[in-house]
Design an enzyme around this catalytic site. Structure first.
Site, PDB file in Angstrom:
ATOM      1  N   TYR A   4      15.183 -36.110   0.353  1.00 28.44           N
ATOM      2  CA  TYR A   4      14.445 -35.994  -0.896  1.00 28.44           C
ATOM      3  C   TYR A   4      15.375 -35.790  -2.081  1.00 28.44           C
ATOM      4  O   TYR A   4      16.494 -35.304  -1.942  1.00 28.44           O
ATOM      5  CB  TYR A   4      13.425 -34.861  -0.806  1.00 28.44           C
ATOM      6  CG  TYR A   4      14.001 -33.495  -0.458  1.00 28.44           C
ATOM      7  CD1 TYR A   4      14.550 -32.681  -1.438  1.00 28.44           C
ATOM      8  CD2 TYR A   4      13.969 -33.003   0.848  1.00 28.44           C
ATOM      9  CE1 TYR A   4      15.057 -31.427  -1.147  1.00 28.44           C
ATOM     10  CE2 TYR A   4      14.475 -31.749   1.164  1.00 28.44           C
ATOM     11  CZ  TYR A   4      15.014 -30.969   0.162  1.00 28.44           C
ATOM     12  OH  TYR A   4      15.517 -29.722   0.465  1.00 28.44           O
TER      13      TYR A   4
ATOM     14  N   ASP B 217      10.411 -26.049  -2.132  1.00 23.49           N
ATOM     15  CA  ASP B 217      11.426 -25.440  -1.256  1.00 23.49           C
ATOM     16  C   ASP B 217      12.621 -26.379  -1.197  1.00 23.49           C
ATOM     17  O   ASP B 217      12.929 -26.968  -0.162  1.00 23.49           O
ATOM     18  CB  ASP B 217      10.861 -25.154   0.138  1.00 23.49           C
ATOM     19  CG  ASP B 217      11.898 -24.478   1.024  1.00 23.49           C
ATOM     20  OD1 ASP B 217      12.868 -23.907   0.473  1.00 23.49           O
ATOM     21  OD2 ASP B 217      11.776 -24.537   2.257  1.00 23.49           O
ATOM     22  N   ILE B 218      13.248 -26.537  -2.349  1.00 23.24           N
ATOM     23  CA  ILE B 218      14.363 -27.476  -2.476  1.00 23.24           C
ATOM     24  C   ILE B 218      15.640 -26.754  -2.060  1.00 23.24           C
ATOM     25  O   ILE B 218      15.989 -25.712  -2.626  1.00 23.24           O
ATOM     26  CB  ILE B 218      14.458 -27.978  -3.939  1.00 23.24           C
ATOM     27  CG1 ILE B 218      13.089 -28.528  -4.388  1.00 23.24           C
ATOM     28  CG2 ILE B 218      15.566 -29.018  -4.057  1.00 23.24           C
ATOM     29  CD1 ILE B 218      12.469 -29.544  -3.457  1.00 23.24           C
ATOM     30  N   GLU B 219      16.328 -27.311  -1.066  1.00 17.41           N
ATOM     31  CA  GLU B 219      17.473 -26.595  -0.493  1.00 17.41           C
ATOM     32  C   GLU B 219      18.735 -27.441  -0.427  1.00 17.41           C
ATOM     33  O   GLU B 219      19.726 -27.005   0.150  1.00 17.41           O
ATOM     34  CB  GLU B 219      17.117 -26.089   0.923  1.00 17.41           C
ATOM     35  CG  GLU B 219      15.875 -25.196   0.941  1.00 17.41           C
ATOM     36  CD  GLU B 219      15.798 -24.288   2.156  1.00 17.41           C
ATOM     37  OE1 GLU B 219      16.743 -24.271   2.960  1.00 17.41           O
ATOM     38  OE2 GLU B 219      14.773 -23.595   2.290  1.00 17.41           O
ATOM     39  N   ASN B 220      18.709 -28.653  -0.992  1.00 20.34           N
ATOM     40  CA  ASN B 220      19.881 -29.529  -0.814  1.00 20.34           C
ATOM     41  C   ASN B 220      20.880 -29.456  -1.961  1.00 20.34           C
ATOM     42  O   ASN B 220      21.845 -30.222  -1.997  1.00 20.34           O
ATOM     43  CB  ASN B 220      19.432 -30.979  -0.577  1.00 20.34           C
ATOM     44  CG  ASN B 220      18.645 -31.544  -1.749  1.00 20.34           C
ATOM     45  OD1 ASN B 220      18.546 -30.917  -2.800  1.00 20.34           O
ATOM     46  ND2 ASN B 220      18.094 -32.732  -1.564  1.00 20.34           N
TER      47      ASN B 220
END
Ligand SMILES: *[C@@H]1O[C@H](CO)[C@@H](O)[C@H](O)[C@H]1NC(C)=O
Length: 298
Positions: free
Chosen positions: A110, A150-153
């Protein structure tokens, strides 16, 4: 109760709570969806322990990709198999529980390439999960209460645009709740700019897998310090302490229920924007009955 206390009603409730000697009540939010062995969504809601259930995750979106829902072993969205969740979602909502869709997660493909891309993801979410319409809604007719980030990159680009566009849909009727799950180091690498919009209703900060700002060996110094930074730096509705629901749920950061209720909650509850706790995840909560042990003290 599922609703967040808002001023002025919350103010008077707090006064009453103070007069009769009961603590201000927080809520529990839980992530559901990434383990087929965690039981049904209906069972999660019927436990009575949660005010928010966050469906996880929409693992693919942005860059012009057709978004893909991943609910692990629960159902196959590709064959329309997740439309069976409609009645469970509506059942949760009839109990006052808000059901959200979480974007991202630790694994996924994403990212947003431009403002236009963010706007088109927002329109897709509105049409397929919220109050809009589409012939191929992955969860059927159920209208979710909002979207969780929940953006974790580590790629933060254009999530502020996405928040703005989603928020704009609230004008068309039902409010679109916006929530976010940043890591506890401040500011968050992926969500920093999005959180600057001031548009988020709830922020559940992940106080796990982050040794510099989480609870460790009975010491809550770093956690309390990070909590103070978050709750005083970001303009958002309410803040939740995000925790692993069992020792297996994360590499680090687990807090024994008795330590949470006896030490940590009293140290963080004083802020006016305290909302409660968030748990990763329903699967581990079922195994450890974490929410059942702490719900009376949150
Ligand atoms: C969870 O713990 C609470 C508090 O001890 C208890 O009342 C409840 O029965 C437990 N639930 C389960 C499913 O074990």
């Amino acid at each position: 109760m599922a609703g967040n206390l808002k001023w002025p009603p919350g103010f008077s409730l707090l006064l009453i709570a103070g007069m009769v000697g009961i603590a201000s009540a927080g809520n529990i939010a839980v992530y559901w969806g990434q383990n087929g062995g965690e039981g049904t969504l209906a069972d999660a809601c019927n436990s009575g322990n949660y005010a928010y259930v966050i469906l996880s995750f929409l693992t693919t979106f942005g860059n012009g990709q057709t978004p893909v829902l991943n609910l692990a072993g629960h159902c196959d969205p590709g064959s329309g198999g997740c439309t069976g969740l409609t009645s469970d979602i509506q059942g949760c909502q009839s109990q006052g529980i808000k059901v959200l869709l979480s974007l991202g997660g630790a694994v996924g493909n994403y990212g947003l390439s431009s403002t236009d891309d963010a706007n088109s993801v927002a329109s897709y979410l509105w049409d397929n999960y919220l109050g809009g319409s589409s012939s191929s809604r992955p969860l059927g007719a159920a209208v979710l209460d909002g979207i969780d980030f929940d953006i974790e990159n580590g790629n933060s680009a254009h999530y502020d645009d996405l928040a703005n566009a989603l928020s704009g849909f609230s004008a068309q009727g039902q409010k679109v709740y916006l929530t976010a799950a940043p890591q506890c180091p401040y500011p968050d690498a992926s969500l920093g700019p999005a959180l600057q919009t001031g548009l988020f209703d709830n922020v559940w900060v992940q106080f796990y897998n982050n040794p510099g700002c989480e609870y460790a060996n009975g010491d809550d110094t770093n956690l309390v310090s990070a909590w103070g930074t978050w709750t005083s730096s970001v303009n958002a509705g309410n803040f939740y302490l995000g925790l692993p629901a069992s020792t297996d749920a994360a590499g680090s950061g687990y807090i024994q229920p008795s330590d949470l209720t006896g030490t940590v909650l009293p140290a963080i509850k004083g802020v006016g924007n305290y909302g409660g706790i968030m748990l990763w995840s329903r699967f581990y909560d079922v195994q450890n009955n974490y929410s059942g042990q702490v719900v009376g003290s949150v």
